[in-house]
Design a protein around this motif. Structure first.
Motif, short mmCIF file in Angstrom:
data_model
loop_
_atom_site.label_atom_id
_atom_site.label_comp_id
_atom_site.label_asym_id
_atom_site.label_seq_id
_atom_site.Cartn_x
_atom_site.Cartn_y
_atom_site.Cartn_z
N PHE A 1 -21.59 104.92 -26.18
CA PHE A 1 -20.28 104.68 -25.76
C PHE A 1 -19.69 106.09 -25.46
CE2 PHE A 1 -15.71 104.20 -26.73
CZ PHE A 1 -15.42 103.37 -25.96
N MET A 2 -20.12 107.12 -26.29
CA MET A 2 -19.42 108.44 -25.82
C MET A 2 -19.80 109.17 -24.70
SD MET A 2 -17.29 108.49 -28.37
CE MET A 2 -16.31 110.00 -28.12
N MET A 3 -21.12 108.59 -24.18
CA MET A 3 -21.38 109.52 -23.01
C MET A 3 -20.69 108.86 -21.63
SD MET A 3 -25.02 107.62 -21.68
CE MET A 3 -24.75 106.02 -20.86
N VAL A 4 -19.97 107.59 -21.75
CA VAL A 4 -19.33 106.95 -20.62
C VAL A 4 -18.43 108.00 -19.95
CG1 VAL A 4 -18.10 105.04 -20.09
CG2 VAL A 4 -19.87 104.54 -21.57
N SER A 5 -17.44 108.64 -20.85
CA SER A 5 -16.38 109.45 -20.60
C SER A 5 -16.99 110.64 -19.87
CB SER A 5 -15.27 109.71 -21.46
OG SER A 5 -16.25 110.23 -22.67
N MET A 6 -18.05 111.02 -20.30
CA MET A 6 -18.76 112.29 -19.76
C MET A 6 -19.30 112.08 -18.52
SD MET A 6 -20.50 114.27 -23.11
CE MET A 6 -21.11 112.95 -23.98
N ILE A 7 -20.08 110.91 -18.40
CA ILE A 7 -20.62 110.76 -17.17
C ILE A 7 -19.77 110.24 -15.71
CG2 ILE A 7 -22.51 109.06 -16.23
CD1 ILE A 7 -23.89 109.43 -18.62
N THR A 8 -18.75 109.35 -16.38
CA THR A 8 -17.61 109.01 -15.41
C THR A 8 -16.45 109.50 -15.14
OG1 THR A 8 -17.38 107.17 -16.90
CG2 THR A 8 -19.19 107.02 -15.28
N PRO A 9 -16.29 110.90 -15.38
CA PRO A 9 -14.81 111.44 -15.38
C PRO A 9 -14.06 110.83 -14.26
CG PRO A 9 -16.30 113.01 -14.68
CD PRO A 9 -17.14 111.99 -14.88
N LEU A 10 -12.84 111.24 -14.13
CA LEU A 10 -11.90 110.78 -13.02
C LEU A 10 -12.25 111.67 -11.87
CD1 LEU A 10 -9.70 108.74 -13.12
CD2 LEU A 10 -7.96 110.48 -13.31
N GLY A 11 -12.72 112.80 -12.03
CA GLY A 11 -13.17 113.54 -10.85
C GLY A 11 -14.67 113.21 -10.29
N SER A 12 -15.18 112.20 -10.50
CA SER A 12 -16.57 111.61 -10.32
C SER A 12 -16.93 111.78 -8.59
CB SER A 12 -16.84 110.45 -10.57
OG SER A 12 -16.77 110.09 -11.87
N THR A 13 -18.17 112.01 -8.42
CA THR A 13 -18.55 112.35 -6.99
C THR A 13 -19.52 111.30 -6.73
OG1 THR A 13 -19.87 113.77 -7.56
CG2 THR A 13 -17.69 114.69 -6.82
N VAL A 14 -20.27 111.54 -5.63
CA VAL A 14 -21.45 110.80 -5.49
C VAL A 14 -22.46 110.90 -6.42
CG1 VAL A 14 -23.16 110.01 -3.63
CG2 VAL A 14 -20.78 110.90 -2.96
N LEU A 15 -22.66 112.31 -6.89
CA LEU A 15 -23.60 112.56 -7.78
C LEU A 15 -23.71 111.70 -9.04
CD1 LEU A 15 -25.95 114.37 -8.21
CD2 LEU A 15 -24.21 115.91 -9.34
N ASN A 16 -22.17 111.51 -9.35
CA ASN A 16 -22.14 110.59 -10.79
C ASN A 16 -22.56 109.28 -10.43
OD1 ASN A 16 -19.94 112.79 -10.52
ND2 ASN A 16 -20.16 112.28 -12.82
N VAL A 17 -22.34 108.81 -9.31
CA VAL A 17 -22.38 107.15 -8.95
C VAL A 17 -24.00 107.08 -8.97
CG1 VAL A 17 -22.40 105.42 -7.28
CG2 VAL A 17 -20.54 106.95 -7.61
N GLY A 18 -24.64 108.25 -8.13
CA GLY A 18 -26.22 108.33 -8.32
C GLY A 18 -26.98 108.24 -9.48
N LEU A 19 -26.23 108.94 -10.42
CA LEU A 19 -26.71 109.08 -11.86
C LEU A 19 -26.66 107.83 -12.58
CD1 LEU A 19 -25.66 112.74 -13.18
CD2 LEU A 19 -28.01 111.67 -13.06
N CYS A 20 -25.53 107.26 -12.38
CA CYS A 20 -25.19 105.90 -13.27
C CYS A 20 -26.23 104.69 -12.47
CB CYS A 20 -23.89 105.43 -12.81
SG CYS A 20 -22.80 106.65 -13.81
N ILE A 21 -26.44 104.93 -11.31
CA ILE A 21 -27.28 103.76 -10.66
C ILE A 21 -28.74 104.21 -11.23
CG2 ILE A 21 -28.38 103.10 -8.43
CD1 ILE A 21 -25.84 103.62 -7.06
N ALA A 22 -29.38 105.40 -10.94
CA ALA A 22 -30.44 105.68 -11.67
C ALA A 22 -30.78 105.20 -13.19
CB ALA A 22 -30.60 107.09 -11.42
N GLY A 23 -29.57 105.69 -13.90
CA GLY A 23 -29.81 105.37 -15.45
C GLY A 23 -29.76 103.94 -15.70
N SER A 24 -28.87 103.09 -14.76
CA SER A 24 -29.18 101.59 -14.91
C SER A 24 -30.15 101.07 -14.67
CB SER A 24 -27.85 100.92 -14.17
OG SER A 24 -26.71 101.48 -14.69
#
Lengths: 271, 299
Positions: free
Chosen positions: A227-250
């Motif tokens: 749970f705690m990693m969610v705010s770190m991986i998806t901050p309000l200042g997210s970029t395409v990199l965050n989206v890519g990371l989330c897709i890869a992780g998922s």
């Protein structure tokens, strides 16, 4: 003379289509689904409005006499993610707003998945499903997709609730140097991070089968670890990199845990 | 080709062996009465046929293919223990879900057809949880019938059904196997009802198949007996006991003589010994008695 029996072919597409049809039909007929969406919509509105009304009020601990000042939200986006302030610091801390922010949906979706899957086993519907479905993977994929759609809709509902709550409470919608693109990326990264949690909850529910309480407790406990990693991986200042990371992780979690779920179904009794 | 062919099937639950070395053959076009005492392994075997529990050993073939064949299993209808319905949904919604599960084209038409078959078309709008036991059983059977299954596996389908329900089921079962391609495995404790429709029987005890036979073979194995009533029942029983090897009194108060003889012989013998026979008939033991005899170790 021998009687010939012909069996029509059941390819992957046909099987998945019917499995998804069953799950989505059930999901959209389920009262729980609408309750959760309504909760996702109402929680941010109530929280924002209530906390704004209580802003500045002081509560005193009767035993220690310590005074606590309640801080209301300063910005409508605070419940979505942390914002940088003008002086560079992060806005928002571990207060009620931070605990009940959008990331809570990652835990709330566990309730839906656990009940959704355990209902199959408690009602005996699993017998109808698995008698005609040899490939357990179809079931796992379908449940993951249904959970993902439910989770994504809950996130969107929470986002809408936050905007409405902010507007009702008269909060600022300033992004402090961030852009709307960051906001969209933040929401997309949260949505694409959902399968990580969904696959964990699916695995636990499939293992627990009709024991709903075990599935819910296990899922909430398991979800807490990430749970705690969610705010770190998806901050309000997210970029395409965050989206890519989330897709890869998922993708890694969904395929990995999906394969484990499939094995659990294959090796254990389904009734 | 047989509809179901099981060889050396076994299932262990921990140290307990529920099914051990079971062989079973269900021919195509058969209504296979699967009989056994409580806990004999009927339901466990049926669950293994449907792939609901993994077998510990042995092989199961459905229509010549392994039971894990996707295409064959897609055509298996099932009712084991209880109908798998969601209590909060209506009968109609539950049926439509199953129709979606089976990818049935013209689902609505097909659902109406099977609901009519089990005389449940009027209760389609009822919530499943509000249905009576008999109605639930009918819904379960309707679900199993959906999609024109090639193999039906029914565990206690007659439970909770009224006389009309049982009659309908007999008609449905007979109708299903008419083309000789489809088969039904029915386990039931209502042996009298089962005897009216079954074409084949399999009797299981302690997880092992103790005998398999056709209804004709059962008919031939079921002994004929002479049942009679006389003016002095106790004297009659003693007299008959002296001449014949197996004489018993049944629950209805008749004295039964199981030996191969004719009613004329019995009447003459009793008359010569001063007993007047008031009623006499020849009959055969039914499946129920045959089964009880078999379980007791009789022949």
């Amino acid at each position: 003379m021998e009687v010939a029996v012909k069996f029509p072919k059941n390819n992957f597409g046909k099987r998945m289509k019917s499995m998804l049809k069953v799950d989505f039909r059930r999901m959209f007929k389920s009262r729980l689904f609408y309750i959760l969406i309504a909760c996702a919509l109402l929680i941010p509105i109530l929280m924002t409005v209530m906390m704004t009304m209580m802003d500045g009020s002081v509560s005193v601990d009767p035993q220690t006499g310590v005074e606590t000042v309640i801080h209301g939200p300063e910005n409508a986006w605070q419940s979505i993610g942390t914002l940088p302030t003008a002086d560079g610091a992060a806005m928002g801390g571990m207060d009620v707003m931070a605990m009940c922010n959008i990331n809570m949906m990652f835990m709330l979706v566990a309730v839906f998945i656990c009940l959704f899957i355990s209902d199959d086993f408690r009602s005996g519907y699993a017998k109808n499903l698995f008698t005609v479905r040899v490939k357990k993977g179809d079931y796992v994929i379908s449940k993951n997709l249904a959970g993902f759609v439910c989770g994504a809709l809950m996130l969107i509902a929470y986002f809408i609730g936050s905007v409405l709550g902010g507007a009702i409470a008269g909060l600022s919608f300033d992004l402090y140097g961030l852009t709307a693109v960051n906001l969209v990326m933040c929401m997309l990264s949260k949505i694409f991070l959902m399968p990580v949690f969904v696959s964990i909850f699916t695995l636990i529910s499939v293992a627990a089968k009709q024991k709903t309480w075990l599935a819910v407790c296990g899922s909430l406990g398991g979800g807490m670890l990430l749970f705690m990693m969610v705010s770190m991986i998806t901050p309000l200042g997210s970029t395409v990199l965050n989206v890519g990371l989330c897709i890869a992780g998922s993708a890694i979690f969904a395929f990995g845990l999906g394969a484990v779920s499939k094995q659990v179904l294959k090796k254990t009794s389904l009734v | 080709m047989n509809a179901v062919e099981i060889k050396n099937l076994s299932k262990n639950f921990g140290a307990k062996q529920a099914v051990c070395g079971l062989d079973m053959t269900v021919p195509m076009g058969a209504i296979y009465g699967f009989i056994g005492e409580n806990g004999s392994g009927k339901s466990t075997t049926e669950k293994m046929i449907c792939g609901l529990i993994p077998a510990s050993g042995g092989s199961i073939k459905l229509y010549g293919k392994d039971y894990t064949d996707i295409d064959v299993r897609a055509r298996v209808g099932v009712l084991i223990e209880s109908p798998g319905c969601f209590p909060g949904l209506t009968v109609w919604d539950n049926m439509m879900l199953q129709a979606a599960n089976l990818s049935i084209p013209n689902a609505e038409k097909e659902v109406i057809k099977v609901l009519k078959t089990v005389r449940m078309e009027g209760a389609a709008g009822n919530k499943y949880k509000n249905c009576s036991l008999g109605m639930k059983q009918r819904v379960g059977i309707a679900m199993a019938l959906l999609g024109d299954p090639t193999l039906l596996v029914l565990d206690e389908p007659l439970n909770g059904l009224d006389a009309d329900g049982m009659r309908i089921m007999r008609e449905v079962f007979t109708d299903i196997i008419k083309d000789g391609k489809r088969s039904i495995i029915v386990s039931s404790h209502l042996l009298g009802e089962l005897q009216k429709v079954a074409t084949h029987y399999g009797i299981i005890r302690h997880g092992k198949m103790i005998c398999e036979m056709t209804s004709d073979e059962l008919d031939a194995s079921c002994r004929t007996y002479i049942a009679l009533q006389a003016d002095e029942m106790s004297k009659t029983k003693t007299l008959l006991g002296c001449k014949y090897s197996r004489v018993e009194e049944d629950e209805a108060g008749y004295i039964r003589v199981y030996d191969l003889t004719t009613p004329e012989d019995v009447v003459t013998y009793l008359y010569e010994n001063g007993v007047t026979v008031t009623e006499i008939m020849t009959d055969k033991i039914g499946l129920e008695e045959y089964f009880i005899d078999l379980m007791k170790g009789g022949k």
